[in-house]
Design an enzyme around this catalytic site. Structure first.
Site, PDB file in Angstrom:
ATOM      1  N   LEU A 299       0.854  -1.184   0.000  1.00 15.05           N
ATOM      2  CA  LEU A 299       0.000   0.000   0.000  1.00 15.05           C
ATOM      3  C   LEU A 299       0.892   1.237   0.000  1.00 15.05           C
ATOM      4  O   LEU A 299       1.888   1.285   0.727  1.00 15.05           O
ATOM      5  CB  LEU A 299      -0.898   0.025   1.246  1.00 15.05           C
ATOM      6  CG  LEU A 299      -2.208  -0.759   1.200  1.00 15.05           C
ATOM      7  CD1 LEU A 299      -2.887  -0.709   2.565  1.00 15.05           C
ATOM      8  CD2 LEU A 299      -3.151  -0.209   0.137  1.00 15.05           C
ATOM      9  N   ASP A 300       0.533   2.240  -0.798  1.00 14.42           N
ATOM     10  CA  ASP A 300       1.261   3.502  -0.779  1.00 14.42           C
ATOM     11  C   ASP A 300       1.266   4.074   0.640  1.00 14.42           C
ATOM     12  O   ASP A 300       0.312   3.857   1.404  1.00 14.42           O
ATOM     13  CB  ASP A 300       0.606   4.516  -1.713  1.00 14.42           C
ATOM     14  CG  ASP A 300       0.752   4.146  -3.182  1.00 14.42           C
ATOM     15  OD1 ASP A 300       1.704   3.421  -3.516  1.00 14.42           O
ATOM     16  OD2 ASP A 300      -0.092   4.591  -3.989  1.00 14.42           O
ATOM     17  N   PRO A 301       2.309   4.826   1.011  1.00 11.00           N
ATOM     18  CA  PRO A 301       2.348   5.409   2.360  1.00 11.00           C
ATOM     19  C   PRO A 301       1.100   6.213   2.720  1.00 11.00           C
ATOM     20  O   PRO A 301       0.648   6.167   3.871  1.00 11.00           O
ATOM     21  CB  PRO A 301       3.592   6.307   2.307  1.00 11.00           C
ATOM     22  CG  PRO A 301       4.489   5.619   1.329  1.00 11.00           C
ATOM     23  CD  PRO A 301       3.556   5.073   0.267  1.00 11.00           C
TER      24      PRO A 301
ATOM     25  N   ALA B 154      -1.910   5.724   1.614  1.00 15.20           N
ATOM     26  CA  ALA B 154      -3.118   4.898   1.563  1.00 15.20           C
ATOM     27  C   ALA B 154      -3.382   4.256   2.920  1.00 15.20           C
ATOM     28  O   ALA B 154      -2.475   4.072   3.733  1.00 15.20           O
ATOM     29  CB  ALA B 154      -2.977   3.823   0.500  1.00 15.20           C
TER      30      ALA B 154
ATOM     31  N   ARG C  26      -3.713   4.981  -8.547  1.00 14.07           N
ATOM     32  CA  ARG C  26      -3.260   6.312  -8.978  1.00 14.07           C
ATOM     33  C   ARG C  26      -3.259   6.437 -10.499  1.00 14.07           C
ATOM     34  O   ARG C  26      -3.598   7.494 -11.050  1.00 14.07           O
ATOM     35  CB  ARG C  26      -1.856   6.591  -8.432  1.00 14.07           C
ATOM     36  CG  ARG C  26      -1.811   6.838  -6.942  1.00 14.07           C
ATOM     37  CD  ARG C  26      -0.395   7.108  -6.466  1.00 14.07           C
ATOM     38  NE  ARG C  26       0.437   5.904  -6.464  1.00 14.07           N
ATOM     39  CZ  ARG C  26       1.753   5.911  -6.681  1.00 14.07           C
ATOM     40  NH1 ARG C  26       2.372   7.052  -6.964  1.00 14.07           N
ATOM     41  NH2 ARG C  26       2.448   4.788  -6.626  1.00 14.07           N
TER      42      ARG C  26
END
Length: 298
Positions: free
Chosen positions: A45-47, A49, A179
């Site tokens: 997961l992106d930071p 998110a 994204r």
């Protein structure tokens, strides 16, 4: 934190990841709290998110590829009118637009982003380019053109629309970048866009309701965290289960083909148990299973 050898502990801890922390940092926190010898995760997961991050411990790490390949669902907000360097709110604005889509236009565009699509990952992503991560190259100021990659999008649903934003839910396969969906949808609609908020609501069989709040990890003792662990085989819900005979179980644990009860498609990937204990993942070969990953649970 100093490196520790750790203890043998097996299973899954489903963490509700907050914004502002990386996936590997979550894994490190869980490993430290449980004094676990081995840990990993299934699906970065992106930071920025939030949501479901499945942390595998011990022998459960052998099931990570199964969960990585599973469908995952995301709720996200697209902010219209600007494209950013990262395709989310953390990046700098690189283009703007005064155009805004209405609800009908958004709904009409969504089918183009479902099924088998080709997706270009964000420039700031973990994709490797000549051995280096794209985000490292971006930090060094290098402009990288990433190749489009196939992605299966099971569904893309509009949950709500306002003038400057839209709420959507996407269910997709391995390697999907929300994204990129936001960026490409904004371009399709002629208004530009980026992700303002992103939450993973489920990953394979694991749902947000299974999640252990990240901020509880520091407050809870080991026994409380262990009580939240799911068994190794929880990640194997999409595979057929086969029961090994007593002799078959012994052979399988030694890495050899072992006799099982029941039937599956010849060559189908299955998992095998004996008396409630997970033994392996393997291929059904007509009355026997050839193990590919054996679980050494002691």
């Amino acid at each position: 934190m100093a490196r520790k050898k750790g203890r043998e502990i097996h299973g899954w801890l489903i963490v509700d990841k907050p914004a502002g922390i990386g996936s590997t940092d979550v894994v490190g926190k869980v490993r430290w709290a449980l004094d676990a010898k081995k840990a990993g995760h299934a699906g970065t997961l992106d930071p920025d998110a939030t949501g479901v991050l499945a942390v595998a411990l011990g022998e459960a790490t052998k099931t990570v590829p199964i969960l990585t390949d599973a469908l995952k669902a995301y709720d996200f907000t697209v902010s219209w009118g600007a494209e950013t360097s990262t395709d989310d709110a953390s990046g700098g604005v690189v283009k703007t637009s005064d155009a805004r889509p209405d609800e009908a236009a958004i709904r009409a565009a969504l089918p183009e982003f479902t099924g088998e699509i080709m997706q270009v990952p964000p420039a700031v992503s973990a994709v490797r380019v000549d051995g280096a991560r794209a985000y490292d190259l971006a930090r060094e100021g290098e402009v990288v053109e990433l190749a489009a990659r196939p992605l299966w999008v099971e569904s893309l649903e509009l949950l709500g629309a306002a003038r400057d934003s839209a709420e959507l839910r996407m269910v997709c396969g391995k390697g999907g970048y929300v994204r990129s969906i936001a960026r490409d949808l904004g371009r399709k609609l002629g208004c530009l866009g980026h992700v303002a908020q992103l939450r993973r609501i489920w990953s394979g069989p694991f749902e947000a309701g299974d999640g252990f709040a990240f901020d509880r990890i520091d407050r809870a003792n080991q026994a409380e965290i262990e009580a939240a662990l799911l068994p190794l085989q929880a990640a194997l819900a999409d595979l057929p289960e086969m029961q090994a005979t007593e002799i078959g179980a012994t052979r399988i644990l030694n890495g050899n083909p072992g006799q099982v009860l029941g039937h599956a498609e010849f060559g189908e990937e299955v998992w095998v148990s004996r008396n409630g204990r997970a033994l392996c993942i393997g291929r059904y070969m007509g009355g026997e299973v050839q193990p590919s990953r054996v679980f050494n649970l002691g």
